[in-house]
Scaffold this active site. Structure first.
Site, short mmCIF file in Angstrom:
data_model
loop_
_atom_site.label_atom_id
_atom_site.label_comp_id
_atom_site.label_asym_id
_atom_site.label_seq_id
_atom_site.Cartn_x
_atom_site.Cartn_y
_atom_site.Cartn_z
N PHE A 57 -2.39 16.18 3.43
CA PHE A 57 -2.65 15.45 2.18
C PHE A 57 -1.39 15.54 1.32
CE2 PHE A 57 -4.17 14.82 -2.13
CZ PHE A 57 -4.95 13.69 -1.95
N ASP B 159 -4.19 5.72 5.95
CA ASP B 159 -4.70 6.97 6.51
C ASP B 159 -5.69 6.61 7.63
OD1 ASP B 159 -5.41 9.69 6.65
OD2 ASP B 159 -6.82 9.55 5.02
N GLU C 277 0.85 -1.20 0.00
CA GLU C 277 0.00 0.00 0.00
C GLU C 277 0.88 1.25 0.00
OE1 GLU C 277 -2.44 1.52 -0.80
OE2 GLU C 277 -4.02 1.55 0.72
N ASP C 278 0.40 2.31 -0.65
CA ASP C 278 1.15 3.56 -0.66
C ASP C 278 1.05 4.29 0.68
OD1 ASP C 278 -1.54 4.13 -0.95
OD2 ASP C 278 -1.35 5.12 -2.90
N ARG D 189 1.30 11.75 -9.65
CA ARG D 189 1.83 10.41 -9.32
C ARG D 189 3.28 10.29 -9.74
NH1 ARG D 189 -2.63 7.14 -8.09
NH2 ARG D 189 -4.53 7.55 -9.25
#
Ligand code: 5GP
Length: 188
Positions: free
Chosen positions: A158, A109, A105-106, A171
């Site tokens: 964010f 959160d 996973e990046d 990206r």
């Protein structure tokens, strides 16, 4: 599109993690994963689309046999806040029964995406199940998630870059950064 203003770097407010620091961390994670999974032929499952860059760099840092697969979920749409409703958009190609699964996973959160995927994938009876995330925002967590491999803990901002997008852009930055406020305003 105005060619003069079409440069992604000018929209960045602050670089949080530079590319050299990311590359060093990926090497460390790759070495640890290679050691932990020796002889286990794990399947690395990347969560689309944000984890593709992490997967490709991590793969090159792993020197044991392994395979890859992809799964796609959505929870964000065009916002910077999770909707809290996770939907499976594209499923795996292969069965994971009796396989050692490492979910890639990046960023974790709220943890809702991970919780959904953990519950979903565990019903398929993998031999083991672990999570590797490049980033984690612990202050935002709504459910408890154990990260077996974690690159960096970051504050509640964010972020974009290294696979992470805002409205499908940014990206392709090779670092992690925050966006200038005017970018959000422009998008309403
Ligand atoms: P969670 O379900 O843990 O709230 O969110 C997981 C997903 O939300 C991540 O895979 C990622 O797509 C998105 N996300 C969470 N925080 C950020 C962020 O700071 N920037 C970007 N671009 N996406 C984020």
């Amino acid at each position: 599109m105005n060619k003069k203003t079409d440069n992604i770097h000018q929209d960045i407010e602050k670089v949080l993690i530079d590319s050299e620091t990311i590359n060093k961390k990926i090497k460390e994670l790759g070495e640890k994963i290679s050691c932990d999974y020796k002889g286990k032929n794990p399947v690395l499952i990347a969560i689309l689309k944000g984890s593709v860059i992490l997967l490709s760099d991590l793969l090159k840092a792993i020197d044991i046999n392994c395979s890859i697969d992809f799964i796609e979920v959505s929870s964000y749409g065009e916002n910077t806040e999770s909707s809290g409703v996770v939907k499976l958009v594209m499923d795996l190609r292969e069965s994971i029964e009796n396989r050692h699964v490492l979910l890639i996973e990046d960023i974790v959160d709220t943890g809702l995406t991970m919780e959904y995927l953990r519950e979903n994938l565990l019903t398929r009876h993998p031999a083991s199940f672990k999570i590797c995330s490049l980033l984690s925002k612990p202050d935002r967590r709504r459910v408890s998630i154990d990260l077996d491999y974690c690159g960096f803990e970051i504050p509640d901002d964010f972020v974009v870059g290294y696979g992470l997008d805002y409205n499908e852009k940014y990206r392709n930055l090779d670092y992690i950064g925050t966006l200038k406020k005017r970018i959000y305003k422009k998008n309403g």
